[in-house]
Design an enzyme around this catalytic site. Sequence first.
Site, mmCIF file in Angstrom:
data_model
loop_
_atom_site.group_PDB
_atom_site.id
_atom_site.type_symbol
_atom_site.label_atom_id
_atom_site.label_comp_id
_atom_site.label_asym_id
_atom_site.label_seq_id
_atom_site.Cartn_x
_atom_site.Cartn_y
_atom_site.Cartn_z
ATOM 1 C CB THR A 99 -0.848 0.099 1.281
ATOM 2 O OG1 THR A 99 0.035 0.223 2.395
ATOM 3 C CG2 THR A 99 -1.753 -1.089 1.439
ATOM 4 C CG ASP A 100 1.445 5.918 -1.121
ATOM 5 O OD1 ASP A 100 2.411 5.939 -0.330
ATOM 6 O OD2 ASP A 100 1.241 6.813 -1.948
ATOM 7 C CD1 TRP A 101 5.110 4.974 5.004
ATOM 8 C CD2 TRP A 101 4.922 3.873 3.076
ATOM 9 N NE1 TRP A 101 6.144 4.061 4.928
ATOM 10 C CE2 TRP A 101 6.050 3.371 3.767
ATOM 11 C CE3 TRP A 101 4.599 3.289 1.851
ATOM 12 C CZ2 TRP A 101 6.858 2.352 3.268
ATOM 13 C CZ3 TRP A 101 5.414 2.268 1.353
ATOM 14 C CH2 TRP A 101 6.512 1.820 2.055
#
Length: 810
Positions: free
Chosen positions: A228-230
Site C-alpha cells: 500500500t502507499d503509506w
Amino acid sequence: MKYTEIIDKMTLEEKASLMSGKDFWQTENIDRLGINNMFLADGPHGIRKQAEAADHLGLNESIPATCFPTAATVANSWNTELGKEIGSFIGAEAVAQKVNVLLGPGINMKRDPLCGRNFEYFSEDPYHAGKIAASYIQGIQSHGISACVKHFAVNNQEERRMTIDTVVDERTLREIYLTAFEIAVKEGQSKTVMSSYNRLNGEYTNENIHLMQEILRDEWGFDGVVVTDWGGSNDRVAGLIAGNELEMPTTAGETDKEIVKAIYDGIISEDALNVCVDRLLDLHFTTEKVFEGEVKTSFDIEKHHQQAQKAAEESIVLLKNEDNILPLSKDTKIATIGDFAKNPRYQGAGSSIVNPTKLDNTLDIIEELPITHIGYEQGFERYGKRNKKMMNNACQLAENADVVLLYIGLDEATEAEGLDRSNMRLPENQVELLHELHQVNPNIVTILSCGSAIEMPWIDKVKGLVHGYLSGQAGARAIMNVVTGQVNPSGKLAETYPLTYKDTPAYQHFPGKEVSVEYREGLFIGYRYYDSAKVDVRFPFGYGLSYTEFEYSDIDVTDNQVAFTIKNVGDYAGAEIAQLYIHSQSDQIFRPEKELKGFTKVFLQPGEARQVTIPFDDKTFRYFNVQSNKWEIESASYDILIGTSSADIKLKDTKLIKGTDAPQPYHKAELPSYYHGKVADVKQSEFETLLGRKVPESSWDRSKPLGYNDTIAQCQYAKGMVARLAFRLITFSHWFLRKIGKRETANLIMMSVYHMPFRGIARMTGGVVNMPMLDGILKMVNGHFFKGLRHFLRERRKMLKSQQQVVGNS
Ligand code: BGC
C-alpha cells in the site's frame, strides 16, 4: 507456492504479522524461521533512507545519497540505456544502505499540468513513461533488490489524494492510465507494485479486484508483492482479498488481528493468506541474497556524481535559440541574475527528497569557465515578494553585460507532493524582473528550473531558453556545459507546453469536486488532445532544439518495423531523438490523431548519416475494445509517421493492417466529442454514454455523520462544535503560516491534516491511536462530545493494558 515448508511451520498469527510493517520502513521478522526485516525506502531519484526519525513527508533528514535528476527531467532524454544506468547507480546505493525495496519509479500520467507531483513522473504518454520506467527498474533490480513501481493507478492529482474517486471509462483506463504500468510490470519485471491512495470507479485501488486481480495478476501475470502507499490501506481484509501482501507503515498489529479474525470468520481462506505470505517471502529471500557475505557499504561519491551530471546533460531541453545566442563564446561578458543561480532548485518536495552527497553551484562553476563573468545579482525574492531594490541592482548589472543569464523557476513550496499548483504561471516578481531586464539588455538567456509545464507569455523577451527541469545535484554544471557548448543539448519535452492553462483538456475537471474527479476528456490527454482538437501550443510534445540540424530520409516500412535514415547536416556532433507515431485512417473507432509507438536516440558526428529502425510491437496498432473486453486491432490503413516532435513529422508512409474483426464498441452518433477529439467541454450525458453508467454524486453528503473515510476538512460542517472549531483553527494556521512566509509548513498542514481521512489517524500513528479510539473521536466530531471522550479514554486504557501484557509476555 515456493515456500510451503516454511509456511507450514508458521502460526496463523505469524503469517498475518508479515502482512503489515514492523515500523515505518521495515517489514516484520520471524527469527526462528530465519525471516529478517526488509527495509523499504524512497525513491525515486535517489535513496532516502531514514536512519532515525521517520516520515513520508520529507521532513526528517536521510542518509546522504546521490540526488539524480527527477523523472520529469530524465524523461526528456528519451534514453532507456541512460534510465538503466541511473537505475543501476541508485540500486548500488540502495545495496550499500541495505535497502531491499526502492520505492520507485513513479509513473502516473500527466493528465493535467497542475498535478503537484508531475516532477516525479515521466510523461503525458504511457508508452514513453512505460519504456523509461522499465529501464530504471531493470537497472535497480540488476543488483538483486526490488524496485517498486508506483502509484497503481490513476493517481493523477494530489488534491484529496487519499479519498478522491477517479471516474474513468475502461478504454481510457487501459490505454492511457495502465499501459505504462503494464510495460513496467511485463518488461521491467518490477518485483513490487505500490497501490495508490485514491479510489478507482468507486473502490480504493488497493481493494479493487478488477485492477489488482483481473488486470495486474491475471492478465499481466504479476507474481510479485503489492504494497500500500503509506497509510493508504482502508479495509485491510478487502485489500488482502484483492491480493495486497503488505500494508505500510505499521499499525502496531491492529490489522494483523483483523486478518486473523477474518480467517476464523471464514471471510477469507487460510490458503489465500498463504499465497500472499509466499509472495512476500519470495521478495524477502530474493532481495536478502544480496546482503549475504561481504556487502560494500559505501559507493564512489564522485563517480555517482558524474553519472548524475551525465543524466542531467542528456535531459536538458533547449527551447529557444534566437540568433544562435547559444552556445556562448569565450569572451562574452556574462551577468548572472536570479536566486536559482545561487540556491539551485534541483529536486522536488515531499517523500522523494534526497539528502545529496554534494551539490554543484552555478556561481562556483562559472568562475572555472573560460567566460568573462561580471557578477551576480539575486534579482527577486524566491517566494514571490516584490523587491524593487533587487530588481534595480539586477538591471544595473545587466546594463554592462553582453548576455544576461537569468535563472528563474518555481520554488519548492509551489511544486510539491500533497498539493497541486493553483496556476501555471511563474511568480509575478520574476516575470516583472524579466521585463525590466529586457529594457536594458535584450540579450537574455533564461535558465528555467521547474519540474512541470508552465505558461510562457513572456517568451519573446528572451533570446535563449534552456530548460533544466529539476536536474539533480550535478545539474548546475550540466547546464553550464550546455550554455557554453561543451555539451550539445539533446533533450526533448516529454509533455506539451500549452499556451495557457485554459487550453488544457481537463481544465474544467481538475481536480474534480469534493468526492470524485471525472476524466471526461477520455483518451485525449496531452498531445493526443492538442493534435486532435487542433489547439495551438507553445511547445509540442517531443520538442527540443540542438546546436546542429538533422535531416530525415528513406522511410521503409515492413510488417515488423520502420527503417529510415538520419543525417547530421550541421557543424556540431549531437544526438537526435526520432519518434514513431501512428495515425489510423479509419473513422469507425475514435482514436487520437497521433499516438507515440516508439522512439530512438542516435548520436551523429557532423556529416554522418545512419539508418535506424524502430520495431513494431504488440502495442503499435492495438486499442481496447469495451465490447469484447480485450485488446483488438482495427482493420484499417495506418499512417506511419516519423517525427522530430509530435508536431513536426518528417517522413510518412501508409500500411494496411488486417485487424481482429472485433465488434464495433460504440454508436458513433452518441459520442461526437470523442469522435472529433474536441473534449474540452464534454456534457455529462455524453460522458455517461462513454462510461456505460451514471456518474456518482460528486458532492459531500452533509446530512450524514462523518465516518472513517471522510476527511478532516469535512469538520467544517460537522455536528460537533469542537470539530468545527478545530477546522477553523486548521484553516487559520494554514493562512497564518503562509502570511508569515512559512509556506512549506503551511503545505504540510494541507497535505497531512486537512485532506486526511479520519482513518489516517489510526493508520498513520503506528499504534498511538487505534480504530476503537478513532470511533470515540468520531463520536466527538459528530456531536457527542462527552460520550466520545469517554469511549476514547476507555479504549485507550484497553489498548495500553494489552500492550503492557504483550511486553510482559515477551
Ligand atoms: C508517497 C509515496 C512514498 C511513501 C513513503 C507516500 O506519501 O505517496 O510515493 O513512497 O509516502 O514515503
